[in-house]
Design an enzyme around this catalytic site. Structure first.
Site, PDB file in Angstrom:
ATOM      1  N   TYR A 128       0.858  -1.191   0.000  1.00 55.30           N
ATOM      2  CA  TYR A 128       0.000   0.000   0.000  1.00 55.30           C
ATOM      3  C   TYR A 128       0.892   1.239   0.000  1.00 55.30           C
ATOM      4  CZ  TYR A 128      -3.982   3.009   1.165  1.00 55.30           C
ATOM      5  OH  TYR A 128      -4.952   3.971   1.118  1.00 55.30           O
TER       6      TYR A 128
ATOM      7  N   PHE B  63      -5.446   9.182  -3.946  1.00 51.96           N
ATOM      8  CA  PHE B  63      -4.304   8.549  -4.627  1.00 51.96           C
ATOM      9  C   PHE B  63      -3.981   7.277  -3.867  1.00 51.96           C
ATOM     10  CE2 PHE B  63       0.036   7.175  -4.518  1.00 51.96           C
ATOM     11  CZ  PHE B  63       0.450   7.226  -5.848  1.00 51.96           C
ATOM     12  N   GLU B  64      -3.882   6.173  -4.577  1.00 50.11           N
ATOM     13  CA  GLU B  64      -3.397   4.930  -3.967  1.00 50.11           C
ATOM     14  C   GLU B  64      -2.779   4.099  -5.066  1.00 50.11           C
ATOM     15  OE1 GLU B  64      -7.171   3.185  -2.641  1.00 50.11           O
ATOM     16  OE2 GLU B  64      -6.631   3.572  -0.572  1.00 50.11           O
ATOM     17  N   ILE B  65      -1.622   3.493  -4.771  1.00 41.70           N
ATOM     18  CA  ILE B  65      -1.156   2.359  -5.562  1.00 41.70           C
ATOM     19  C   ILE B  65      -1.092   1.223  -4.560  1.00 41.70           C
ATOM     20  CG2 ILE B  65       0.707   1.362  -6.956  1.00 41.70           C
ATOM     21  CD1 ILE B  65       1.481   4.190  -7.798  1.00 41.70           C
TER      22      ILE B  65
END
Ligand SMILES: Nc1nc2c(ncn2[C@@H]2O[C@H](COP(=O)(O)OP(=O)(O)OP(=O)(O)O)[C@@H](O)[C@H]2O)c(=O)[nH]1
Ligand SMILES: *[C@@H]1O[C@H](CO)[C@@H](O)[C@H](O)[C@H]1NC(C)=O
Ligand SMILES: *[C@@H]1O[C@H](CO)[C@@H](O)[C@H](O)[C@H]1NC(C)=O
Ligand SMILES: [Mg+2]
Length: 405
Positions: free
Chosen positions: A234, A291-293
């Site tokens: 995460y 925003f997330e990867i």
């Protein structure tokens, strides 16, 4: 005799004019006729498989007329294998023009080099205009999914009258989105369901993108591959304190969870990021989830599903206004090892009203950034990023003092 000669002069004059005309038109039309249209046609073709190398698509059909002598320029498309990854966007049809700006920004800074897919999800059917415009600018494959009603409606254990009364109360207190029903469904969906959508079952990694966001610096490497190679699950670019009035009993539910499922709480986690008193209270710090990867298989794990299920049963998505940001963040802080979280300092990002702009001029020049360092939110009082640095023993970048409040 004189008449014949004049006639001949006319013919010679006309011939000379014709030759001159031909010469002018042919010499001026050569370069414009060779403007490399054929190259655009072959280069613009979408690769049918995201995981294949794009070398073939890059070969121009004919040599360009004006070769660029700068051999230091990187190739337009990155070589190598692609990861099992996609962008994901939750949006309404009316979000079209704002999501187009976000996509353009992602494509320019990153995805034109990598051509990852893009999944769009909506609680209503996407219309043709939305599909046409978005698929025109995404360089990978685009997919459009309808959210099943069970994932975007009241569970039967929710008392809808009580939920309506809460919305009225929050409206009077002027809590942002406090009176919105759809915002609550959205937060619950992003907390517990998007990763279970059939279109996302095909992928292991996701990068979430919202309407109206901006990316300010070139991203020249595969961020998904980075996550995999460094065992990250995460990630974030901005962190901040949550608005307490939206989550008054969230931490009580989290404590219930840790009591009921101690096996899901990981040793060496980031509890210190979310609590300043060893878990007694929540300090409201969270990663900003617009925003997330992240890793979809982690969200689909029994640990995360048990966590979401317990929170959902507690009713706080409707009786309060729990956001998906604190939900994802608390899960990541308790159920992942410290080393599995990543701060993407090099991804310069804006979502109203906050900016993450990497500290340090050299980096910003090298990556062709357009953000202003004084706008950087990281070291300001309301951010939690300095706490993240602290608990991980990371040295603050040189020059951070100039970017504080
Ligand atoms: N399909 C659908 N998408 C929604 C709905 N509400 C919000 N979204 C999407 O959910 C994400 C979060 O919603 P936003 O309205 O951006 O919420 P926010 O980021 O907290 O607030 P903003 O400051 O308005 O950006 C965005 O990608 C929206 O496009 C909805 O009712 N239906
Ligand atoms: C991608 O990941 C998903 C989820 O783990 C998996 O089901 C799928 O088979 C993978 N696809 C490829 C091509 O590896
Ligand atoms: C925590 O669990 C107890 C016991 O099951 C329950 O009574 C209480 O309502 C729960 N609290 C929250 C906030 O979910
Ligand atoms: Mg938003």
């Amino acid at each position: 005799m004189a008449g014949q000669q004049r006639y001949l002069r006319y013919i010679v004059f006309a011939l000379v004019c014709l030759v001159l005309l031909l010469f002018i038109s042919s010499s001026s039309s050569v370069p414009s006729a060779q403007w490399p249209t054929s190259k655009f046609k072959t280069g613009g073709a979408k690769p049918s498989q995201p995981a294949t190398s794009n070398q073939d698509a890059l070969k121009p059909a004919s040599p360009p007329t004006t070769p660029n002598p700068d051999s230091k320029l990187p190739p337009a498309t990155a070589s190598g294998e692609r990861m099992n990854a996609t962008f994901v966007t939750l949006a309404r049809n009316e979000d079209l023009w704002e999501i187009l700006k976000s996509i353009r920004s992602v494509e320019d800074r990153f995805n034109r080099k990598f051509n990852y897919d893009w999944v769009f999800l909506n609680d209503k059917e996407f219309n043709d205009e939305f599909k046409k415009m978005t698929s025109a600018i995404v360089s990978g494959k685009t997919k459009y999914g309808l959210i099943p009603t069970e994932h975007w409606s009241y569970p039967d254990f929710i008392d809808q009258k009580r939920a309506a009364a809460v919305r009225q109360e929050m409206k009077e207190k002027q809590i942002i989105y406090g009176d919105s029903e759809s915002y609550r469904h959205m937060c619950r969906y992003e907390s517990g369901f998007f990763f279970r959508h059939p279109l996302l079952l095909d992928y292991e990694w996701y990068w979430r993108v919202e309407p109206s966001v901006k990316f300010f610096c070139d991203i020249n490497y595969d961020t998904f591959k980075f996550m995999a190679e460094n065992k990250k699950k995460y990630s974030f670019t901005l962190s901040l304190h949550e608005y307490e009035a939206t989550i008054p009993t969230l931490w009580d539910s989290v404590k219930n969870f840790t009591k009921m499922y101690p096996q899901h709480i990981v040793e060496g986690n980031s509890l210190k990021f979310i609590s300043d008193d060893e878990g007694k209270t929540y300090n409201n710090c969270h990663f900003w989830s617009n925003f997330e990867i992240g890793n979809l298989n982690w969200l689909r794990s029994q640990a995360y599903l048990d966590f979401f299920e317990l929170l959902d049963q507690a009713g706080g998505f409707f009786y309060e206004r729990w956001g998906d940001a604190p939900v994802h963040s608390i899960a990541a802080a308790l159920m992942l090892k410290k080393e599995e979280l990543h701060f993407f300092n090099d991804i310069a990002y804006y979502h109203v009203p906050f900016t993450h702009c990497p500290t340090g001029e050299k980096f910003r020049i090298d990556h062709k950034c357009t953000c202003q360092s004084t706008d950087n939110f990281d070291w300001k009082g309301y951010s939690c990023t300095s706490k993240f640095y602290e608990i991980n023993g990371l040295p603050r970048p040189e020059g951070y003092e100039n970017e504080q409040d």
